[in-house]
Design an enzyme around this catalytic site. Structure first.
Site, PDB file in Angstrom:
ATOM      1  N   ASP A  32      -4.357   4.207  57.524  1.00  0.00           N
ATOM      2  CA  ASP A  32      -4.570   3.090  56.591  1.00  0.00           C
ATOM      3  C   ASP A  32      -5.772   3.444  55.727  1.00  0.00           C
ATOM      4  O   ASP A  32      -6.835   3.796  56.243  1.00  0.00           O
ATOM      5  CB  ASP A  32      -4.846   1.815  57.405  1.00  0.00           C
ATOM      6  CG  ASP A  32      -4.714   0.561  56.563  1.00  0.00           C
ATOM      7  OD1 ASP A  32      -3.968  -0.338  56.964  1.00  0.00           O
ATOM      8  OD2 ASP A  32      -5.379   0.487  55.491  1.00  0.00           O
ATOM      9  N   ASN A  36      -5.866  -2.333  50.956  1.00  0.00           N
ATOM     10  CA  ASN A  36      -5.675  -3.784  50.986  1.00  0.00           C
ATOM     11  C   ASN A  36      -5.927  -4.339  52.394  1.00  0.00           C
ATOM     12  O   ASN A  36      -5.275  -5.285  52.832  1.00  0.00           O
ATOM     13  CB  ASN A  36      -4.268  -4.154  50.497  1.00  0.00           C
ATOM     14  CG  ASN A  36      -4.175  -5.630  50.176  1.00  0.00           C
ATOM     15  OD1 ASN A  36      -5.174  -6.271  49.808  1.00  0.00           O
ATOM     16  ND2 ASN A  36      -2.996  -6.201  50.356  1.00  0.00           N
ATOM     17  N   LEU A  60      -1.418   7.770  51.870  1.00  0.00           N
ATOM     18  CA  LEU A  60      -0.213   8.526  52.232  1.00  0.00           C
ATOM     19  C   LEU A  60       0.495   9.124  51.027  1.00  0.00           C
ATOM     20  O   LEU A  60       1.464   9.865  51.172  1.00  0.00           O
ATOM     21  CB  LEU A  60       0.744   7.627  53.028  1.00  0.00           C
ATOM     22  CG  LEU A  60       0.139   7.118  54.342  1.00  0.00           C
ATOM     23  CD1 LEU A  60       0.932   5.939  54.868  1.00  0.00           C
ATOM     24  CD2 LEU A  60       0.064   8.213  55.386  1.00  0.00           C
ATOM     25  N   PHE A  82       4.577   0.767  57.451  1.00  0.00           N
ATOM     26  CA  PHE A  82       4.266  -0.496  56.770  1.00  0.00           C
ATOM     27  C   PHE A  82       3.621  -0.281  55.402  1.00  0.00           C
ATOM     28  O   PHE A  82       3.743  -1.136  54.531  1.00  0.00           O
ATOM     29  CB  PHE A  82       3.235  -1.301  57.577  1.00  0.00           C
ATOM     30  CG  PHE A  82       3.756  -1.905  58.837  1.00  0.00           C
ATOM     31  CD1 PHE A  82       4.564  -3.023  58.802  1.00  0.00           C
ATOM     32  CD2 PHE A  82       3.416  -1.373  60.067  1.00  0.00           C
ATOM     33  CE1 PHE A  82       5.029  -3.596  59.969  1.00  0.00           C
ATOM     34  CE2 PHE A  82       3.882  -1.942  61.242  1.00  0.00           C
ATOM     35  CZ  PHE A  82       4.691  -3.062  61.193  1.00  0.00           C
ATOM     36  N   SER A 126      12.560  -5.757  53.279  1.00  0.00           N
ATOM     37  CA  SER A 126      12.308  -7.152  52.931  1.00  0.00           C
ATOM     38  C   SER A 126      13.607  -7.855  52.591  1.00  0.00           C
ATOM     39  O   SER A 126      14.549  -7.230  52.073  1.00  0.00           O
ATOM     40  CB  SER A 126      11.391  -7.178  51.701  1.00  0.00           C
ATOM     41  OG  SER A 126      11.365  -8.475  51.159  1.00  0.00           O
ATOM     42  N   TYR A 151       8.631  -5.145  43.160  1.00  0.00           N
ATOM     43  CA  TYR A 151       8.408  -5.018  44.614  1.00  0.00           C
ATOM     44  C   TYR A 151       9.746  -4.927  45.344  1.00  0.00           C
ATOM     45  O   TYR A 151       9.968  -4.043  46.182  1.00  0.00           O
ATOM     46  CB  TYR A 151       7.596  -6.216  45.122  1.00  0.00           C
ATOM     47  CG  TYR A 151       7.700  -6.393  46.607  1.00  0.00           C
ATOM     48  CD1 TYR A 151       7.054  -5.504  47.473  1.00  0.00           C
ATOM     49  CD2 TYR A 151       8.469  -7.416  47.166  1.00  0.00           C
ATOM     50  CE1 TYR A 151       7.177  -5.642  48.861  1.00  0.00           C
ATOM     51  CE2 TYR A 151       8.591  -7.557  48.545  1.00  0.00           C
ATOM     52  CZ  TYR A 151       7.947  -6.665  49.375  1.00  0.00           C
ATOM     53  OH  TYR A 151       8.081  -6.795  50.736  1.00  0.00           O
ATOM     54  N   LYS A 155      11.748  -1.787  47.632  1.00  0.00           N
ATOM     55  CA  LYS A 155      12.329  -1.893  48.975  1.00  0.00           C
ATOM     56  C   LYS A 155      13.795  -1.468  48.971  1.00  0.00           C
ATOM     57  O   LYS A 155      14.253  -0.807  49.892  1.00  0.00           O
ATOM     58  CB  LYS A 155      12.163  -3.314  49.524  1.00  0.00           C
ATOM     59  CG  LYS A 155      10.708  -3.684  49.817  1.00  0.00           C
ATOM     60  CD  LYS A 155      10.095  -2.777  50.873  1.00  0.00           C
ATOM     61  CE  LYS A 155       8.616  -2.984  51.093  1.00  0.00           C
ATOM     62  NZ  LYS A 155       8.009  -1.957  51.970  1.00  0.00           N
ATOM     63  N   PHE A 180      11.733 -11.616  56.538  1.00  0.00           N
ATOM     64  CA  PHE A 180      11.797 -12.802  55.708  1.00  0.00           C
ATOM     65  C   PHE A 180      10.335 -13.162  55.373  1.00  0.00           C
ATOM     66  O   PHE A 180       9.655 -12.343  54.786  1.00  0.00           O
ATOM     67  CB  PHE A 180      12.706 -13.847  56.371  1.00  0.00           C
ATOM     68  CG  PHE A 180      14.147 -13.440  56.113  1.00  0.00           C
ATOM     69  CD1 PHE A 180      14.655 -12.259  56.679  1.00  0.00           C
ATOM     70  CD2 PHE A 180      14.952 -14.128  55.234  1.00  0.00           C
ATOM     71  CE1 PHE A 180      15.942 -11.801  56.367  1.00  0.00           C
ATOM     72  CE2 PHE A 180      16.245 -13.694  54.932  1.00  0.00           C
ATOM     73  CZ  PHE A 180      16.728 -12.532  55.501  1.00  0.00           C
ATOM     74  N   ASN A 181       9.788 -14.295  55.730  1.00  0.00           N
ATOM     75  CA  ASN A 181       8.426 -14.595  55.268  1.00  0.00           C
ATOM     76  C   ASN A 181       7.424 -14.614  56.423  1.00  0.00           C
ATOM     77  O   ASN A 181       7.247 -15.647  57.068  1.00  0.00           O
ATOM     78  CB  ASN A 181       8.413 -15.919  54.508  1.00  0.00           C
ATOM     79  CG  ASN A 181       9.011 -15.775  53.129  1.00  0.00           C
ATOM     80  OD1 ASN A 181      10.194 -15.477  52.990  1.00  0.00           O
ATOM     81  ND2 ASN A 181       8.195 -15.949  52.108  1.00  0.00           N
TER      82      ASN A 181
HETATM   83  N1  UDP Z   1       4.566 -20.695  46.623  1.00  0.00           N
HETATM   84  C1  UDP Z   1       4.087 -21.859  46.053  1.00  0.00           C
HETATM   85  N2  UDP Z   1       2.770 -21.950  45.765  1.00  0.00           N
HETATM   86  C2  UDP Z   1       1.896 -20.933  46.016  1.00  0.00           C
HETATM   87  C3  UDP Z   1       2.400 -19.746  46.610  1.00  0.00           C
HETATM   88  C4  UDP Z   1       3.746 -19.653  46.891  1.00  0.00           C
HETATM   89  O1  UDP Z   1       4.835 -22.792  45.799  1.00  0.00           O
HETATM   90  O2  UDP Z   1       0.714 -21.069  45.698  1.00  0.00           O
HETATM   91  C5  UDP Z   1       6.003 -20.597  46.912  1.00  0.00           C
HETATM   92  C6  UDP Z   1       6.669 -19.463  46.163  1.00  0.00           C
HETATM   93  O3  UDP Z   1       7.003 -19.861  44.857  1.00  0.00           O
HETATM   94  C7  UDP Z   1       7.882 -19.198  47.040  1.00  0.00           C
HETATM   95  C8  UDP Z   1       7.374 -19.514  48.446  1.00  0.00           C
HETATM   96  O4  UDP Z   1       6.181 -20.295  48.272  1.00  0.00           O
HETATM   97  O5  UDP Z   1       8.890 -20.116  46.729  1.00  0.00           O
HETATM   98  C9  UDP Z   1       7.027 -18.282  49.231  1.00  0.00           C
HETATM   99  O6  UDP Z   1       6.240 -17.454  48.408  1.00  0.00           O
HETATM  100  P1  UDP Z   1       5.405 -16.244  49.000  1.00  0.00           P
HETATM  101  O7  UDP Z   1       4.653 -15.618  47.871  1.00  0.00           O
HETATM  102  O8  UDP Z   1       4.629 -16.703  50.178  1.00  0.00           O
HETATM  103  O9  UDP Z   1       6.513 -15.249  49.564  1.00  0.00           O
HETATM  104  P2  UDP Z   1       7.775 -14.550  48.842  1.00  0.00           P
HETATM  105  O10 UDP Z   1       8.957 -15.378  49.286  1.00  0.00           O
HETATM  106  O11 UDP Z   1       7.559 -14.533  47.373  1.00  0.00           O
HETATM  107  O12 UDP Z   1       7.787 -13.168  49.429  1.00  0.00           O
END
Ligand code: UDP
Length: 343
Positions: A32, A36, A60, A82, A126, A151, A155, A180-181
């Protein structure tokens, strides 16, 4: 103890995975460059490992420096890759940064795996590869959609590069994990999300507003065709996600894979709207969050959540935590992370 190289292992998901690997009997070292992540996070990792964590401070994209890691560690049996730039809005503004880094470092990792006979790779992909799909929940066979941002395209390209590499190298094994998230943090609050660049992810923004580092936040879009008009995401606790990597490396090492390149979704399989995530935070913490309803953000898909049948059945992985566990641990971390972010 089998040695695993975790690239980006001092970053958010990487650091949690290093800890989970170690909890499950692996020797995890990391590469790393702290582009970031914070040097001091190694203290938190070491505390949880009960020994000094070994990190190679290497970019890397530098092939020679990457080769040196493999030369010095001929006992590496697998790589979890990662290291990547990960922010949708930043990638829209600066696509070259994303292509240059995310593609070049993957090529170098693959080249080293081949040269140094490391036959196992887990790749951080992703759900962004699916684009704005109507096909919900998405299964691994849902085809790639139009990438909504650079981005996402890195991926998609990364997965295709690995697929071609696996065709050319039948003895090489790869698992592509489509996250996912990810959100939340290790229950100890010794490690958590602390990027150098401004965080644009929802859960850390919520906790930063709550603690007062930001005055307010905006819900990006309330006119989507979803149950409350805000976007739907499948939030997965970072410790559940980390454990999926341990399961995936065990899956490859025990040769349980049927093909040499397999793909798995990692979510909890439930959609939560942005407004529901905010409400979960307010409920768990008793804090009234200062937020407003605003316009859509470029690059966002309306709704996405996973079908997780394959990861549950084949990897034997079961996510255990829900959105309330996620926001609770994220909040605990927000309250504990000053040692890391303040110099
Ligand atoms: N989001 C939001 N306000 C913020 C940041 C994110 O409403 O200040 C929403 C964003 O538009 C998306 C969801 O939260 O619909 C998830 O966004 P994030 O950037 O966390 O992850 P992503 O799905 O883009 O990878």
């Amino acid at each position: 103890m089998k040695k695993i190289l975790v690239t980006g292992g001092c970053g958010y998901i990487g650091s949690h995975t290093v800890v989970d690997l170690s909890d499950n009997g692996f020797n995890a070292i990391s590469a790393d460059d702290f582009s970031n992540s914070r040097r001091k996070i190694t203290n938190g990792i070491s505390k949880l490992l009960n020994k000094k964590h070994i990190n190679y401070e290497v970019n890397l994209c530098d092939l020679e420096a990457t080769e040196k890691i493999f030369e010095e560690n001929p006992d590496i049996v697998g790589v979890i890759h990662f290291a990547a730039h990960i922010y949708v809005p930043e990638s829209v503004e600066n696509p070259i940064k994303y292509f240059r880094n995310n593609i070049n470092n993957l090529l170098n990792v693959l080249e080293c795996c081949k040269k140094y006979n490391v036959p196992n790779l887990i790749f951080s992909s992703s759900c962004a590869v699916y684009g704005n799909t109507k096909d919900l929940p998405v299964t691994e066979s849902t085809s790639f959609g139009e990438a909504e941002c650079p981005y996402a395209r890195t991926k998609q390209m990364g997965e295709e590069i690995i697929r071609d590499f696996c065709i050319a190298n039948p003895d090489f094994n790869a698992v592509l994990l489509r996250y996912f998230n990810p959100a939340g943090s290790h229950e100890s609050s010794e490690i958590g999300e602390a990027p150098i660049v401004e965080n644009t992810h929802l859960v850390p923004i919520i906790t930063e507003v709550a603690i007062g580092h930001r005055k307010s936040m905006t819900v990006f879009g309330t006119d989507y065709n979803t149950r409350d008009g805000s976007c739907v995401r499948d939030f997965i606790h970072v410790m559940d996600l980390a454990h999926a990597h341990t399961k995936a490396i065990q899956y490859l090492l025990n040769q349980r894979n049927e093909q040499n390149c397999e793909v798995f979704n990692l979510g909890i399989g439930e959609g939560v709207t942005v407004l529901e995530a905010i409400k979960a935070f307010e409920k768990v913490t008793g804090i009234d969050l200062n937020y407003s309803l605003g316009k859509r953000r470029a690059g966002d898909v309306a709704a996405i959540y996973a079908d997780t049948t394959a990861s549950r059945n084949k990897l034997g992985w079961t996510p255990k935590r829900n959105i309330e566990d996620i926001v609770k641990s994220a909040w605990d971390w927000e309250n504990n992370k000053s040692w890391l972010v303040e110099d």
